[in-house]
Design a protein around this motif. Structure first.
Motif, mmCIF file in Angstrom:
data_model
loop_
_atom_site.group_PDB
_atom_site.id
_atom_site.type_symbol
_atom_site.label_atom_id
_atom_site.label_comp_id
_atom_site.label_asym_id
_atom_site.label_seq_id
_atom_site.Cartn_x
_atom_site.Cartn_y
_atom_site.Cartn_z
ATOM 1 N N SER A 131 0.787 -1.321 0.004
ATOM 2 C CA SER A 131 -0.070 0.012 0.097
ATOM 3 C C SER A 131 0.890 1.178 0.012
ATOM 4 C CB SER A 131 -0.929 0.041 1.216
ATOM 5 O OG SER A 131 -2.064 -0.853 1.103
ATOM 6 N N ILE A 132 1.822 1.095 0.780
ATOM 7 C CA ILE A 132 2.707 2.517 0.779
ATOM 8 C C ILE A 132 3.414 2.695 -0.580
ATOM 9 C CG2 ILE A 132 4.908 3.216 1.994
ATOM 10 C CD1 ILE A 132 4.125 1.942 4.706
ATOM 11 N N ILE A 133 3.941 1.712 -1.039
ATOM 12 C CA ILE A 133 4.578 1.765 -2.403
ATOM 13 C C ILE A 133 3.642 2.283 -3.429
ATOM 14 C CG2 ILE A 133 5.483 0.292 -4.194
ATOM 15 C CD1 ILE A 133 6.717 -1.277 -2.301
ATOM 16 N N ILE A 134 2.245 1.622 -3.401
ATOM 17 C CA ILE A 134 1.441 2.252 -4.283
ATOM 18 C C ILE A 134 0.756 3.777 -4.264
ATOM 19 C CG2 ILE A 134 -0.999 1.748 -5.271
ATOM 20 C CD1 ILE A 134 0.893 -0.187 -6.324
ATOM 21 N N ILE A 135 0.711 3.952 -3.038
ATOM 22 C CA ILE A 135 0.355 5.523 -2.472
ATOM 23 C C ILE A 135 1.323 6.255 -3.129
ATOM 24 C CG2 ILE A 135 0.584 7.179 -0.594
ATOM 25 C CD1 ILE A 135 -1.067 4.905 0.886
ATOM 26 N N ALA A 136 2.742 5.942 -3.016
ATOM 27 C CA ALA A 136 4.029 6.647 -3.419
ATOM 28 C C ALA A 136 3.714 6.863 -4.941
ATOM 29 C CB ALA A 136 5.390 6.345 -3.040
ATOM 30 N N ILE A 137 3.609 5.996 -5.655
ATOM 31 C CA ILE A 137 3.270 5.946 -7.156
ATOM 32 C C ILE A 137 2.354 6.879 -7.577
ATOM 33 C CG2 ILE A 137 2.884 4.523 -9.172
ATOM 34 C CD1 ILE A 137 4.464 2.233 -8.101
ATOM 35 N N ASP A 138 1.174 6.774 -6.813
ATOM 36 C CA ASP A 138 0.030 7.420 -7.105
ATOM 37 C C ASP A 138 0.191 9.228 -6.833
ATOM 38 O OD1 ASP A 138 -1.692 5.502 -7.899
ATOM 39 O OD2 ASP A 138 -2.404 5.316 -5.716
ATOM 40 N N VAL A 139 0.971 9.357 -5.874
ATOM 41 C CA VAL A 139 1.498 10.781 -5.536
ATOM 42 C C VAL A 139 2.081 11.323 -6.888
ATOM 43 C CG1 VAL A 139 2.681 12.388 -4.181
ATOM 44 C CG2 VAL A 139 1.229 10.529 -3.321
ATOM 45 N N PHE A 140 3.250 10.427 -7.489
ATOM 46 C CA PHE A 140 4.044 10.866 -8.416
ATOM 47 C C PHE A 140 2.974 11.018 -9.770
ATOM 48 C CE2 PHE A 140 6.594 9.749 -12.278
ATOM 49 C CZ PHE A 140 7.563 10.851 -11.975
ATOM 50 N N ILE A 141 2.330 10.257 -9.764
ATOM 51 C CA ILE A 141 1.093 10.370 -11.073
ATOM 52 C C ILE A 141 0.462 11.580 -10.968
ATOM 53 C CG2 ILE A 141 -0.829 9.418 -12.209
ATOM 54 C CD1 ILE A 141 0.166 6.394 -11.451
ATOM 55 N N ILE A 142 0.028 11.941 -9.733
ATOM 56 C CA ILE A 142 -0.701 13.528 -9.652
ATOM 57 C C ILE A 142 0.113 14.371 -9.903
ATOM 58 C CG2 ILE A 142 -1.670 14.733 -7.939
ATOM 59 C CD1 ILE A 142 -3.020 12.190 -6.545
ATOM 60 N N TRP A 143 1.493 14.284 -9.353
ATOM 61 C CA TRP A 143 2.380 15.455 -9.578
ATOM 62 C C TRP A 143 2.930 15.472 -11.304
ATOM 63 C CZ3 TRP A 143 7.125 14.736 -11.676
ATOM 64 C CH2 TRP A 143 7.934 16.025 -11.873
ATOM 65 N N ALA A 144 3.061 14.438 -11.681
ATOM 66 C CA ALA A 144 3.314 14.445 -13.181
ATOM 67 C C ALA A 144 2.221 14.867 -13.912
ATOM 68 C CB ALA A 144 3.766 12.974 -13.524
ATOM 69 N N LEU A 145 1.077 14.572 -13.893
ATOM 70 C CA LEU A 145 -0.220 15.001 -14.598
ATOM 71 C C LEU A 145 -0.414 16.302 -14.401
ATOM 72 C CD1 LEU A 145 -2.398 11.939 -14.491
ATOM 73 C CD2 LEU A 145 -1.053 12.738 -16.374
ATOM 74 N N CYS A 146 -0.366 16.957 -13.269
ATOM 75 C CA CYS A 146 -0.573 18.272 -12.957
ATOM 76 C C CYS A 146 0.586 19.241 -13.404
ATOM 77 C CB CYS A 146 -0.822 18.617 -11.519
ATOM 78 S SG CYS A 146 -2.224 17.788 -10.599
ATOM 79 N N THR A 147 1.911 18.743 -13.305
ATOM 80 C CA THR A 147 3.029 19.625 -13.644
ATOM 81 C C THR A 147 3.194 19.872 -15.489
ATOM 82 O OG1 THR A 147 4.495 18.099 -13.304
ATOM 83 C CG2 THR A 147 4.194 19.611 -11.500
ATOM 84 N N SER A 148 2.494 18.612 -15.714
ATOM 85 C CA SER A 148 2.871 18.651 -17.383
ATOM 86 C C SER A 148 1.539 19.271 -18.322
ATOM 87 C CB SER A 148 3.265 17.210 -18.018
ATOM 88 O OG SER A 148 1.935 16.481 -17.700
#
Length: 154
Positions: A131-148
């Motif tokens: 769960s912690i790994i997937i949460i970290a990946i999801d946070v990165f997905i949100i960051w990547a989609l918002c900044t690009s």
């Protein structure tokens, strides 16, 4: 000017080296040409497939995951399996939409990654490290989609 050849032509008839710019994608964030969007789409596909497998494992055989005691977000493992399966399918479809360059898929990807963060937080007692790994990946997905994500100023 080029040098004359023995047959009367020029050896060097092209433009001088470095005089023309390379033709790379514009990087303006529009469509699927942005690297951050592409990487987020790949991560969405991967996490969606893993959520599908996680859901199938919980639905098919409840013995895969350890039983926990009393917990605030306690659901039946079969119910958790269906939740992960449905969200996983939607996440995979959103990743495919991002490859197609859809802004609707970008917004859905941000929303689904946020939902996935919440679901995996509630899934912590069953599989804490996962769960912690997937949460970290999801946070990165949100960051990547918002900044690009850039908006046209037409």
């Amino acid at each position: 000017m080029g040098q004359p050849t023995p047959t009367g032509g020029n050896w060097n008839t092209g433009p001088a080296p470095g005089s023309n710019a390379p033709s790379f994608p514009s990087g303006d964030g529009q469509g699927a040409g942005n690297v951050g969007t592409m990487f987020a789409a790949v991560l969405l596909l991967v996490t969606g497939c893993l959520a599908i497998f996680q859901g199938i494992a919980a639905i098919a055989n409840d013995d895969v995951y350890a039983r926990i005691g009393s917990y605030v977000f306690e659901f039946d493992l079969t119910a958790w399996g269906w939740i992960h399966l449905i969200i996983g399918i939607i996440v995979v479809l959103t990743g495919v939409g991002l490859f197609a360059g859809s802004n609707l898929a970008r917004g859905a990807g941000i929303a689904l990654a946020g939902i996935s963060v919440i679901l995996n937080f509630m899934w912590l007692p069953y599989q804490p490290w996962w769960s912690i790994i997937i949460i970290a990946i999801d946070v990165f997905i949100i960051w990547a989609l918002c900044t690009s994500w850039t908006h046209a100023t037409d």
